[in-house]
Design an enzyme around this catalytic site. Structure first.
Site, PDB file in Angstrom:
ATOM      1  N   CYS A   2       0.850  -1.187   0.000  1.00 46.76           N
ATOM      2  CA  CYS A   2       0.000   0.000   0.000  1.00 46.76           C
ATOM      3  C   CYS A   2       0.892   1.245   0.000  1.00 46.76           C
ATOM      4  CB  CYS A   2      -0.936   0.076   1.194  1.00 46.76           C
ATOM      5  SG  CYS A   2      -2.138  -1.243   1.237  1.00 46.76           S
ATOM      6  N   ARG A  27       3.949  -0.505  -4.777  1.00 49.96           N
ATOM      7  CA  ARG A  27       3.607  -0.988  -3.441  1.00 49.96           C
ATOM      8  C   ARG A  27       2.248  -1.680  -3.394  1.00 49.96           C
ATOM      9  NH1 ARG A  27       6.867   1.114   0.530  1.00 49.96           N
ATOM     10  NH2 ARG A  27       5.298   0.596   2.078  1.00 49.96           N
ATOM     11  N   TRP A  74      -2.872  -2.666  -1.767  1.00 49.92           N
ATOM     12  CA  TRP A  74      -2.630  -4.107  -1.942  1.00 49.92           C
ATOM     13  C   TRP A  74      -3.534  -4.783  -0.927  1.00 49.92           C
ATOM     14  CZ3 TRP A  74      -0.833  -8.402   0.799  1.00 49.92           C
ATOM     15  CH2 TRP A  74      -0.457  -9.492   0.017  1.00 49.92           C
ATOM     16  N   ASN A 100      -1.866   2.154   5.692  1.00 46.73           N
ATOM     17  CA  ASN A 100      -1.030   1.043   5.258  1.00 46.73           C
ATOM     18  C   ASN A 100      -0.685   0.247   6.508  1.00 46.73           C
ATOM     19  OD1 ASN A 100       0.916  -0.661   4.170  1.00 46.73           O
ATOM     20  ND2 ASN A 100       2.526   0.915   4.200  1.00 46.73           N
ATOM     21  N   GLY A 101      -0.990  -1.054   6.507  1.00 49.40           N
ATOM     22  CA  GLY A 101      -0.696  -1.881   7.680  1.00 49.40           C
ATOM     23  C   GLY A 101      -1.883  -2.777   7.979  1.00 49.40           C
ATOM     24  N   GLU A 482      16.636 -18.758  -7.670  1.00 49.83           N
ATOM     25  CA  GLU A 482      16.316 -17.364  -8.004  1.00 49.83           C
ATOM     26  C   GLU A 482      15.823 -17.257  -9.453  1.00 49.83           C
ATOM     27  OE1 GLU A 482      15.723 -14.845  -6.422  1.00 49.83           O
ATOM     28  OE2 GLU A 482      16.030 -13.151  -7.759  1.00 49.83           O
ATOM     29  N   LYS A 486      12.146 -15.836 -10.448  1.00 49.28           N
ATOM     30  CA  LYS A 486      11.930 -14.717 -11.379  1.00 49.28           C
ATOM     31  C   LYS A 486      10.933 -15.120 -12.457  1.00 49.28           C
ATOM     32  CE  LYS A 486      13.117 -12.151  -9.496  1.00 49.28           C
ATOM     33  NZ  LYS A 486      13.833 -11.969  -8.279  1.00 49.28           N
ATOM     34  N   GLU A 489       7.263 -15.549 -10.997  1.00 49.03           N
ATOM     35  CA  GLU A 489       6.551 -14.374 -10.491  1.00 49.03           C
ATOM     36  C   GLU A 489       6.155 -13.385 -11.575  1.00 49.03           C
ATOM     37  OE1 GLU A 489       8.632 -11.938  -7.624  1.00 49.03           O
ATOM     38  OE2 GLU A 489      10.532 -12.332  -8.597  1.00 49.03           O
ATOM     39  N   HIS A 505      16.344 -37.820  -7.721  1.00 49.95           N
ATOM     40  CA  HIS A 505      15.550 -38.356  -6.609  1.00 49.95           C
ATOM     41  C   HIS A 505      14.079 -37.978  -6.736  1.00 49.95           C
ATOM     42  CE1 HIS A 505      19.155 -39.737  -4.622  1.00 49.95           C
ATOM     43  NE2 HIS A 505      19.701 -38.561  -4.901  1.00 49.95           N
ATOM     44  N   LYS A 604       5.609  -4.987  -3.864  1.00 52.34           N
ATOM     45  CA  LYS A 604       6.942  -4.861  -3.289  1.00 52.34           C
ATOM     46  C   LYS A 604       6.743  -4.732  -1.774  1.00 52.34           C
ATOM     47  CE  LYS A 604      11.158  -3.906  -4.968  1.00 52.34           C
ATOM     48  NZ  LYS A 604      11.743  -5.025  -5.707  1.00 52.34           N
TER      49      LYS A 604
HETATM   50  C1  F6R Z   1      11.138 -11.503  -5.576  1.00 51.42           C
HETATM   51  C2  F6R Z   1      10.974 -10.530  -4.533  1.00 51.42           C
HETATM   52  C3  F6R Z   1      10.583 -11.001  -3.184  1.00 51.42           C
HETATM   53  C4  F6R Z   1      11.406 -10.270  -2.119  1.00 51.42           C
HETATM   54  C5  F6R Z   1      10.896 -10.643  -0.722  1.00 51.42           C
HETATM   55  C6  F6R Z   1      11.734 -10.015   0.365  1.00 51.42           C
HETATM   56  O1  F6R Z   1      11.517 -10.907  -6.783  1.00 51.42           O
HETATM   57  O2  F6R Z   1      11.149  -9.362  -4.739  1.00 51.42           O
HETATM   58  O3  F6R Z   1      10.719 -12.373  -3.068  1.00 51.42           O
HETATM   59  O4  F6R Z   1      12.746 -10.615  -2.268  1.00 51.42           O
HETATM   60  O5  F6R Z   1       9.569 -10.232  -0.591  1.00 51.42           O
HETATM   61  O6  F6R Z   1      11.732  -8.631   0.264  1.00 51.42           O
HETATM   62  P1  F6R Z   1      12.802  -7.749   1.018  1.00 51.42           P
HETATM   63  O7  F6R Z   1      14.124  -8.047   0.427  1.00 51.42           O
HETATM   64  O8  F6R Z   1      12.366  -6.338   0.758  1.00 51.42           O
HETATM   65  O9  F6R Z   1      12.733  -8.115   2.453  1.00 51.42           O
END
Ligand code: F6R
Length: 609
Positions: A2, A27, A74, A100-101, A482, A486, A489, A505, A604
């Site tokens: 948010c 956000r 969000w 936000n929260g 990773e 990527k 997501e 396995h 994010k």
């Molecule tokens: C993936 C991604 C998330 C963040 C995770 C932790 O691309 O961005 O998996 O890595 O939410 O976020 P931070 O690093 O901000 O604690």
């Protein structure tokens, strides 16, 4: 999660709020809205959907007024409908609030307020706040907010306006970030700096349990508990506005991938000591003796930062010979972890506000560990609560899929390893070799980025597939995780990361020509073994895309497609090998017409548990 923006000053609030929202859209992007006070009238406009929908809604209508608040959501409590969008208003329609929260005791508060006659129009937890403020409002907004918050359990960053106390925004924070921007006869309230950077670089970060009152003539900060004045330090944001813009790139994610030569260089810059073959890290707040006597390291993080942590484990054990455990923050906090004397907890978070990571850090500290934060966002919760830390200095990461933060986190972990390794078993020569390899990384990243078209060509070949397997060994196993993360997501393709040898396995049962296998097969100690694993894939008609080391011609006998990266020290390979995987995910997502910067269901900064 948010985004909040507020404005009070001498200009028209609406364009400032909408522009600020666009910069906060990373956000959350489920719904959006704004509320503007003009004389005795409060205009509240909100929509389900993205900011663009809000702009369509406003288009052509006049929203006059020089004081207002806005929000991009969000969803947590209640689906992303117009009713659930913020701002929320009280029964009279004269007070508006953005939040936000999460309000943990909202059910109890709602029940009580309904019994007192308040009428709710949304399913959100946030709406209780505005009714609670209404209950205490007697003409002074800050006093009402302060009284209302005494009843609230949970996390909040809020902005509130009221037509009967005009020209004023009240903000308050507990657990969700809020920053105040100081302009010339104007003030801003925002969840994050990019929203206000066009207008000012002078900011104040609110701390938990603090309240701020903004008018065009000034600001006052105080404690929520007893309204005691608090003096805050005004800080100057050093990065310029361009770093939060796309600068001609189609997406923030692509821009951030391309920034990595510079961001990796920034993460290293000024932090190595060539003659001693070691690192110099200013903010650790640990004496040499404390570093030397560290018996065990626990690394905790979520998502991409967790993957960086796995690489940190590999480095610290290999170079510094310190036992390391890496744990998902969400798991760590709910276990009963054993923290012995001499435990150092390294907490990794791009945003510095991930709820699980913050809670894990608090738990570790409560049990006696010293916590080091590796964060990107300056002044974030984790950065401030940790005993010490290292900023990665990657600049704002706006793309929801984390890219440049990952490579800088790995680099910072390598610097911590270098420092601790040199206090233990690592020789000066090895330290100097590591520094040379670190310094070569930016140029090597640039070489990879210059071949992005080759990855694009490969992406075209693979983009129709719906399942992928990513394999790697040693420090490239986290890179496989990773790469898979990527892809899933941003392109919604099912992808799994596995240690290459573990494939036999179970996952080998999935291998057919319809399930491409992406393998990180760089020339290192595991190379021969990985070749064996690839033969197993090939024997089952699997299609292989290999990330290999320049000069390796043998790999072509195993893999249908090969992308070469320059050689580096084994433990630093992830900084290079991850880049083609970031590009692969990006191009596949674009080819499948996915919204790369705003993937569905994600946001994010995950500030909920
Ligand atoms: C993936 C991604 C998330 C963040 C995770 C932790 O691309 O961005 O998996 O890595 O939410 O976020 P931070 O690093 O901000 O604690």
């Amino acid at each position: 999660m948010c985004g909040i923006i507020g404005y009070v000053g001498g200009s028209s609030a609406e364009p400032i709020l909408v522009e600020g929202l666009r910069r906060l859209e990373y956000r959350g992007y489920d719904s959006a809205g704004l509320a503007i006070c003009n004389g005795g009238v409060l205009t509240c406009t909100k929509v389900a959907g993205k900011i663009a929908r809000l702009e369509e809604e406003i288009d052509g209508r006049e929203l006059p007024g020089q004081c207002g608040i806005a929000h991009t959501r969000w969803a947590t409590h209640g689906p992303p409908t117009q009713d659930n969008a913020h701002p929320h208003t009280d029964c009279s329609g004269k007070i508006a609030l953005v939040h936000n929260g999460i309000i943990e005791n909202y059910a109890y508060l709602k029940d009580t307020l309904e019994k007192e006659g308040h009428v709710f129009t949304s399913e959100t937890d946030s709406e209780v706040l505005v009714h609670l403020i209404e209950k205490y409002f007697k003409g002074n907004l800050e006093s009402a907010v302060q009284q209302a918050l005494q009843w609230v359990t949970g996390t909040y960053g809020i902005g509130v306006v009221a037509v009967d106390d005009p020209g004023k925004i009240v903000g308050a924070r507990n657990g969700s970030p809020l920053v105040v921007g100081i302009g010339n006869g104007e003030y801003f309230l925002a969840s994050d700096v990019p929203a206000i950077l066009r207008h000012t670089r002078q900011v104040i970060y609110l701390d938990d349990q603090e309240l701020v009152v903004l008018t065009k003539d000034g600001l006052r900060t105080s404690t929520i508990a007893d309204n005691e004045a608090v003096t805050k330090i005004v800080q100057e944001i050093s990065w310029d506005v361009d770093r939060a813009e796309k600068e001609g790139y189609a997406h923030f994610m692509l821009k951030e991938i391309y920034e990595q030569a510079r961001t990796v260089s920034d993460a290293i810059s000024g932090r190595t000591v060539q003659d001693d073959g070691t690192a110099r890290l200013g903010g650790l707040n640990l004496t040499d003796e404390q570093l030397r006597s560290t018996k065990r390291v626990i690394i905790t993080a979520c998502g991409t930062s967790f993957h960086a942590g796995l690489i940190g484990e590999y480095m610290l054990e290999e170079w510094a010979r310190i036992p390391v455990e890496v744990e998902y923050a969400s798991e760590f906090r709910y276990r009963n972890p054993v923290i012995e004397d001499g435990t150092l907890c390294i907490v990794i978070s791009q945003s510095g506000e991930t709820a699980d990571t913050l809670a894990a850090m608090r738990e570790a500290r409560r049990r006696g560990a010293r916590a080091l934060g590796i964060c990107n966002v300056v002044g974030s919760m984790i950065a401030r609560e940790a005993d010490g830390g290292v900023y990665i200095h990657a600049g704002p990461e706006i793309g929801v899929a984390s890219t440049k933060a990952f490579t800088s986190q790995v680099v910072v972990l390598s610097l911590i390893t270098l420092l601790m390794g040199r206090m233990r078993h690592m020789s000066v020569a090895d330290g100097q070799r590591t520094i040379a390899a670190l310094r070569a990384l930016p140029g090597q990243i640039q070489t990879i980025l210059e071949q992005a078209d080759e990855i694009k060509r490969i992406a075209k070949i693979y983009c129709e597939h719906d399942n992928f397997l990513y394999l790697g060994r040693g420090c490239n196993y986290p890179v496989a995780l990773e790469g898979a993360l990527k892809l899933k997501e941003i392109s919604y393709i099912h992808a799994e990361g596995y240690p290459a040898a573990e494939m036999k396995h179970g996952p080998i049962a999935l291998i057919t020509k319809h399930m491409p296998v992406v393998v990180i097969a760089t020339k290192d100690s595991a190379y021969e073994k990985v070749m064996g694993n690839l033969s197993e894939v090939k024997a089952r008609r699997g299609r292989i895309l290999a990330i290999a080391t320049e000069g390796d011609s043998e790999i072509k006998n195993h893999a249908e497609h090969v992308f070469y990266i320059p050689p580096t020290l084994q433990a630093l390979t992830p900084v290079l090998s991850v880049i083609p995987l970031q590009l692969l995910a990006y191009y596949i997502a674009v080819m499948r017409e996915c919204n790369v910067d705003q993937p569905r269901n994600l946001a994010k900064s995950v500030t909920v548990e």
